[in-house]
Design a protein around this motif. Structure first.
Motif, short mmCIF file in Angstrom:
data_model
loop_
_atom_site.label_atom_id
_atom_site.label_comp_id
_atom_site.label_asym_id
_atom_site.label_seq_id
_atom_site.Cartn_x
_atom_site.Cartn_y
_atom_site.Cartn_z
N GLY A 1 -24.81 -89.77 28.13
CA GLY A 1 -24.40 -88.98 26.96
C GLY A 1 -24.94 -87.56 26.93
N LEU A 2 -26.24 -87.42 27.04
CA LEU A 2 -26.85 -86.08 26.99
C LEU A 2 -26.41 -85.26 28.20
CD1 LEU A 2 -30.54 -85.32 26.21
CD2 LEU A 2 -29.53 -84.39 28.25
N ASN A 3 -26.31 -85.93 29.35
CA ASN A 3 -25.93 -85.21 30.57
C ASN A 3 -24.50 -84.69 30.48
OD1 ASN A 3 -28.38 -85.66 32.25
ND2 ASN A 3 -27.91 -87.79 31.76
N GLY B 1 -26.73 -94.00 31.03
CA GLY B 1 -27.61 -92.85 30.79
C GLY B 1 -26.85 -91.53 30.87
N ALA C 1 -22.59 -76.90 8.18
CA ALA C 1 -21.24 -76.31 8.28
C ALA C 1 -20.30 -77.20 7.48
CB ALA C 1 -20.81 -76.26 9.74
N PRO D 1 -28.79 -81.27 21.91
CA PRO D 1 -28.80 -80.81 23.30
C PRO D 1 -27.62 -79.89 23.63
CG PRO D 1 -29.19 -83.17 23.19
CD PRO D 1 -28.90 -82.74 21.80
N ALA D 2 -26.41 -80.22 23.15
CA ALA D 2 -25.24 -79.39 23.49
C ALA D 2 -25.40 -77.99 22.90
CB ALA D 2 -23.96 -80.05 22.98
N GLU E 1 -27.69 -75.79 11.96
CA GLU E 1 -28.10 -77.20 12.15
C GLU E 1 -28.36 -77.82 10.78
OE1 GLU E 1 -28.56 -79.82 14.49
OE2 GLU E 1 -29.20 -80.77 12.63
N ASN E 2 -27.71 -78.91 10.48
CA ASN E 2 -27.83 -79.42 9.10
C ASN E 2 -29.12 -80.18 8.81
OD1 ASN E 2 -27.21 -81.85 10.23
ND2 ASN E 2 -25.46 -82.32 8.91
N GLN F 1 -35.55 -87.18 25.08
CA GLN F 1 -34.67 -86.18 24.46
C GLN F 1 -35.40 -85.33 23.43
OE1 GLN F 1 -30.76 -87.60 23.48
NE2 GLN F 1 -30.43 -86.12 21.86
N ARG G 1 -35.99 -87.36 16.52
CA ARG G 1 -34.91 -88.34 16.71
C ARG G 1 -35.01 -88.95 18.11
NH1 ARG G 1 -29.60 -85.66 14.50
NH2 ARG G 1 -30.11 -84.27 16.18
N LEU H 1 -32.91 -90.31 30.22
CA LEU H 1 -32.55 -90.14 31.63
C LEU H 1 -31.81 -88.82 31.83
CD1 LEU H 1 -30.73 -92.92 33.70
CD2 LEU H 1 -30.23 -90.51 33.97
N ARG I 1 -33.87 -90.83 21.25
CA ARG I 1 -32.60 -91.16 21.90
C ARG I 1 -32.78 -91.24 23.40
NH1 ARG I 1 -27.84 -87.75 19.10
NH2 ARG I 1 -27.50 -89.02 17.26
N ALA I 2 -32.14 -90.29 24.11
CA ALA I 2 -32.03 -90.41 25.56
C ALA I 2 -33.35 -90.24 26.29
CB ALA I 2 -31.06 -89.35 26.05
N ASP J 1 -21.50 -80.64 17.22
CA ASP J 1 -22.05 -81.25 16.01
C ASP J 1 -22.02 -82.78 16.04
OD1 ASP J 1 -19.30 -81.09 15.93
OD2 ASP J 1 -19.16 -80.40 13.86
N ASP K 1 -21.30 -85.09 22.15
CA ASP K 1 -20.92 -86.27 21.38
C ASP K 1 -19.80 -85.98 20.37
OD1 ASP K 1 -22.89 -87.67 22.71
OD2 ASP K 1 -23.90 -88.42 20.92
#
Ligand code: RFL
Ligand code: PHB
Length: 399
Positions: free
Chosen positions: A300-302, A298, A129, A15-16, A35-36, A105, A45, A50, A47-48, A162, A288
């Motif tokens: 982390g992503l935000n 809720g 990377a 997301p970031a 992106e690895n 997510q 994946r 909210l 995850r979130a 990352d 993250d």
């Protein structure tokens, strides 16, 4: 050696990284994402779910919110439950109409990746990377490996988006930051199930057997979590036992939990982590990579999206007004929200998880807080405004 060049080199297509790339494109600033993992892996994946109002507003501005607005569910309130007594916080009413959207997510990632590629954006999947060099100069370099082939991406700035295990944070000079970690003595067992949600709004519950959360994904899919011990294992949790435990912990008079086939199960440890600095020279951390909060709020992503909004503002000021001043303030600006979210996530986590014997001093404090929510609109409003997320101006005006 493969040689790439761009203005902003982004490590990480979560997301970031993707949100940053799209924000930069809007300002006419070039970026390349490394992106690895494979595209399929990242998009699967779980995850979130909210999304704060701020996050949705950014996606609307970026023109990537069509599906989110159609398939996501807007919520105006949340249920909090303690010892099977349930109260509703009408956060929409308490915050002048701010709300949250429930949208997975994975779906966010699909929408962002599609938009980035559709506009001709470059993202190299399965490209790891390995080293960041020269970030104290005006030509930083990201060395990478793509299916055995070495390469280098030269850029003006590096955005390390990352994640917790990435190389960005490890590259910051040790003297540039302090890190703080809290590990909680419990984990979440999360499930996705083919069953209609038994609630139209989320339910967070304390029960003497532990925490439970009822979230949603769609009319046919529910997302639920229960507190388990850190050394617990999925083998100890056949589907029937999970449903039984959820029914008990979330239960209240006159309400019944619907059950259905579980198609995803995983255990996530709860922890808080953050650094007190997110930049060194021309290397910037976001999401993250710089901070983790337990998912009870809720956030982390935000937070990842809020970080890159500030980072994009700083990069825009550099490319359009030739000033590094806004970029220099990036860390301080982003950390204000990070600390607010750390505090709120810790509050929600300690309010709803079983940490000590039912009936202990710790328990009585938790119960006192829950009782206070019921009697004080001021307290409920404070929880509401943190839950939906404070607007960007709230943090910017004090700097
Ligand atoms: P991500 O998503 O970890 O993405 C980082 C990406 O970087 C890649 N990468 C590399 N790429 C190239 N080279 C390298 N050397 C690399 N090293 C790593 C990785 O493959 C990855 O694709 O970090 P980002 O973008 O900062 O996003 C953060 C969010 O993913 C995270 O905070 C949320 O999922 C947290 N979270 C929640 N956040 C919310 O806002 N609302 C929620 O409801 C919510 N619920 C949750 C959650 C997280 C959970 N778990 C599983 C931790 C619920 C759960 C259960
Ligand atoms: C989710 O839907 O996955 C979710 C919702 C709220 C949280 C954490 C996770 O606090």
């Amino acid at each position: 050696m493969k040689i790439l060049k761009t203005q902003v080199g982004i490590i990480g297509g979560g997301p970031a990284g993707l949100t940053l790339a799209l924000l930069l494109r809007r300002q006419g600033i070039e970026a390349i994402i490394l992106e690895n993992r494979s595209r399929e892996y990242v998009q699967a994946r779980v995850r979130a779910g909210l999304l704060e109002q701020n996050t949705v507003d950014i996606y609307k501005t970026l023109g990537v919110a069509d599906r989110l607005l159609k398939e996501g569910q807007q919520h105006h309130g949340v249920y909090l439950s303690f010892n099977q007594e349930r109260v509703r916080i009408p956060f929409g009413e308490l915050t002048g109409g701010r709300n949250i959207t429930i949208y997975g997510q994975q779906e966010v990632i699909k929408d962002l990746t599609d938009a980035w590629l559709a506009g001709g954006g470059e993202i190299y999947f399965e490209t790891s990377a390995t080293r960041i060099e020269d970030f104290e100069t005006s030509t930083p370099k990201i060395y990478f490996e793509q299916q055995g082939q070495a390469g280098v991406l030269t850029c003006d700035f590096v955005a390390a988006c990352d994640g917790f295990h990435g190389i960005g944070r490890k590259t910051l000079p040790a003297s540039a930051y302090q890190e703080y970690t809290i590990s909680y003595p419990f984990s979440w067992l999360g499930i996705l199930a083919h069953v209609a949600p038994s609630t139209h709004e989320l339910i967070y519950a304390y029960h003497e057997r532990g925490f439970a959360l009822h979230s949603l994904r769609s009319e046919k899919i529910s997302r639920l979590y229960i507190q388990v011990d850190n050394d617990d294992h999925l083998d100890n949790w056949p589907d029937d036992k999970i449903w039984q435990e959820l029914a008990l912990r979330l239960g209240t008079t006159g309400w019944e939990l619907k059950t259905g086939p579980i198609f995803e199960k995983s255990i996530t440890p709860m922890r808080s982590f953050f650094t007190d600095n997110m930049q060194a020279g021309r290397l910037f951390l976001a999401g993250d990579a710089a901070h983790i909060v337990p998912p009870t709020g809720g956030k982390g992503l935000n937070l990842a999206v809020a970080d890159v909004k500030h980072l994009a503002d700083g990069l825009q000021a550099y490319y359009q007004q030739n000033t590094l001043e806004t970029l220099a303030a990036y860390s301080a600006t982003a950390l204000k929200r990070v600390w607010r979210a750390q505090d709120f996530s810790h509050f929600m986590t300690t309010l709803f998880h079983k940490q000590a014997e039912h009936g202990s001093y710790q328990y009585q404090l938790q119960k006192a807080k829950f009782d206070y929510i019921k009697m004080s609109e001021a307290y409920a409003t404070s929880i509401a405004e943190n839950y939906v997320g404070l607007p960007f101006e709230a943090f910017e005006k004090n700097i």
